[in-house]
Scaffold this active site. Structure first.
Site, PDB file in Angstrom:
ATOM      1  CG  HIS A 179      -1.818  -1.280   1.086  1.00 14.56           C
ATOM      2  ND1 HIS A 179      -2.552  -1.589  -0.539  1.00 14.56           N
ATOM      3  CD2 HIS A 179      -2.514  -1.670   2.319  1.00 14.56           C
ATOM      4  CE1 HIS A 179      -3.629  -1.830   0.010  1.00 14.56           C
ATOM      5  NE2 HIS A 179      -4.213  -2.854   0.935  1.00 14.56           N
ATOM      6  CG  HIS A 214      -8.100   0.231   1.980  1.00 17.25           C
ATOM      7  ND1 HIS A 214      -8.439  -0.542   2.934  1.00 17.25           N
ATOM      8  CD2 HIS A 214      -6.814  -1.082   1.736  1.00 17.25           C
ATOM      9  CE1 HIS A 214      -8.461  -1.968   2.834  1.00 17.25           C
ATOM     10  NE2 HIS A 214      -7.294  -2.054   2.537  1.00 17.25           N
ATOM     11  CD  GLU A 268      -8.625  -2.514  -0.956  1.00 10.72           C
ATOM     12  OE1 GLU A 268      -7.300  -2.092  -1.455  1.00 10.72           O
ATOM     13  OE2 GLU A 268      -9.021  -3.610  -0.711  1.00 10.72           O
TER      14      GLU A 268
END
Length: 348
Positions: A105, A179, A313
């Site tokens: 991420h 997210h 996502e």
């Protein structure tokens, strides 16, 4: 329509701003400039009860201490990268590891940890909160000075639209997503196992034991990954399919979308009557069903637990830089990155 501005807390002496957008249909969206984080989405159920449908906190301290990316924008690159390096223009760029051997991420100081610049614009039928950030050349190992903006738009059609823009002065990588963990039951009354999900997708990406895409696309036919006609999440949680089991009994998989901007994703909680339709430019959606959530903290008085929320996502696939057959996440110098996803809230 109206927007309320407040103070959410402080980090190292810097004030964190909150914005609550309210439309004329009793829908409210609250976000903060720390990580462009969506902290609440309040919408009515079929009885008119207005409740929150996302996982989040009411204090900045809880986000810093406990948040597994609740509601945040992920970047520069969402998902896992391994090996955590990339060769571009004859240079090898090394990306920091923050999940075992993986770069996850965007790294330990990704966009979810940034305090963004923010501004408001408003018309009769919509409100826009624009978050802006300049990510310097070399930040988290990535090349290029990157100017990026994220716009949250709430309109009177009960749509939350997320628009992403980016431009870099060097070739770089960019793959942004949001997210948010959704739970349509309202105020976390139930987990998401009874939620019904439909995805227009014929194939999903296989994961290895490290939860990295292998690059192989698997046909959804006759598997718990066939969401084309709707399926409850509990089917995957109870499945003995190897791909469900390696992610902790559930889903953490990229699904290749067969259509865009055609109501390609639909989530329903029949008990509350709430329904959410997701439409996007992106080629994939990563479905994560909260398999790794732990009971080490509370969320507004509710103990955190496995399957308390799910993420949808919209993005390019994780680890795409190591699989040339997957859609590229290269952003060329001075070219514009643009992506748009719409979350539409309604009733069954």
């Amino acid at each position: 329509m109206k927007v309320e501005v407040g103070t959410f807390g402080e980090i190292n002496g810097k004030r964190i701003q909150s914005y609550t957008m309210m439309n004329n249909q009793s829908m409210k969206v609250t976000c903060i400039d720390y990580g462009c984080t969506i902290t609440r989405i309040d919408v009515p159920d079929r009885e008119g009860n207005i409740e929150n449908i996302v996982l989040g906190f009411d204090s900045i301290e809880e986000y810093v201490r406990s948040s597994p990316y609740f509601g945040a924008v992920i970047g520069r690159v969402s998902g896992r990268i391994n090996p955590p390096n990339v060769n571009m223009d004859g240079v090898t760029y090394h990306l920091p590891k923050n999940e075992g051997e993986n770069h996850l991420h965007g790294g330990p100081n990704g966009f979810y940890n940034v305090i963004w610049e923010s501004s408001i614009s408003q018309s009769a039928d919509e409100i826009n909160i624009t978050f802006s950030y300049v990510s310097p050349d070399g930040e988290e190992g990535y090349p290029g000075n990157l100017k990026v903006s994220v716009v949250y738009t709430l309109n009177n059609n009960n749509e939350l639209i997320i628009t992403y823009h980016g431009i870099s002065d060097k070739n770089t990588l960019l793959n942004l997503t949001n997210h948010t963990y959704f739970n349509l039951s309202g105020n976390l009354k139930e987990n998401i196992l009874q939620h019904e999900l439909t995805i227009k997708s014929n194939k999903f990406l296989e994961l290895d034991q490290s939860l990295l895409p292998t690059g192989n696309l698997i046909d959804v036919d006759h598997t718990p990954f066939d969401f084309r006609t709707g399926k409850q999440i509990i089917e995957g949680a109870n499945s003995e399919h190897q791909q469900n089991m390696i992610v902790g009994n559930g889903y953490d998989h990229p699904f290749l979308l067969s259509e865009n901007h055609q109501k390609e994703i639909c989530l329903i909680d029949h008990a509350s009557g709430r329904k959410m339709i997701v439409e996007t430019d992106e080629p994939y959606v990563v479905l994560y069903t909260g398999n790794m959530l732990e009971d080490t903290f509370q969320i507004r008085g509710v103990p955190c637990q496995k399957y308390l929320g799910l993420c949808l996502e919209t993005q390019h696939p994780p680890n795409a830089i190591h699989h040339k057959q997957l859609p590229s996440i290269l952003l060329e110098k001075d070219k514009e990155y643009y992506s748009k996803t719409c979350f539409s809230l309604t009733l069954v």
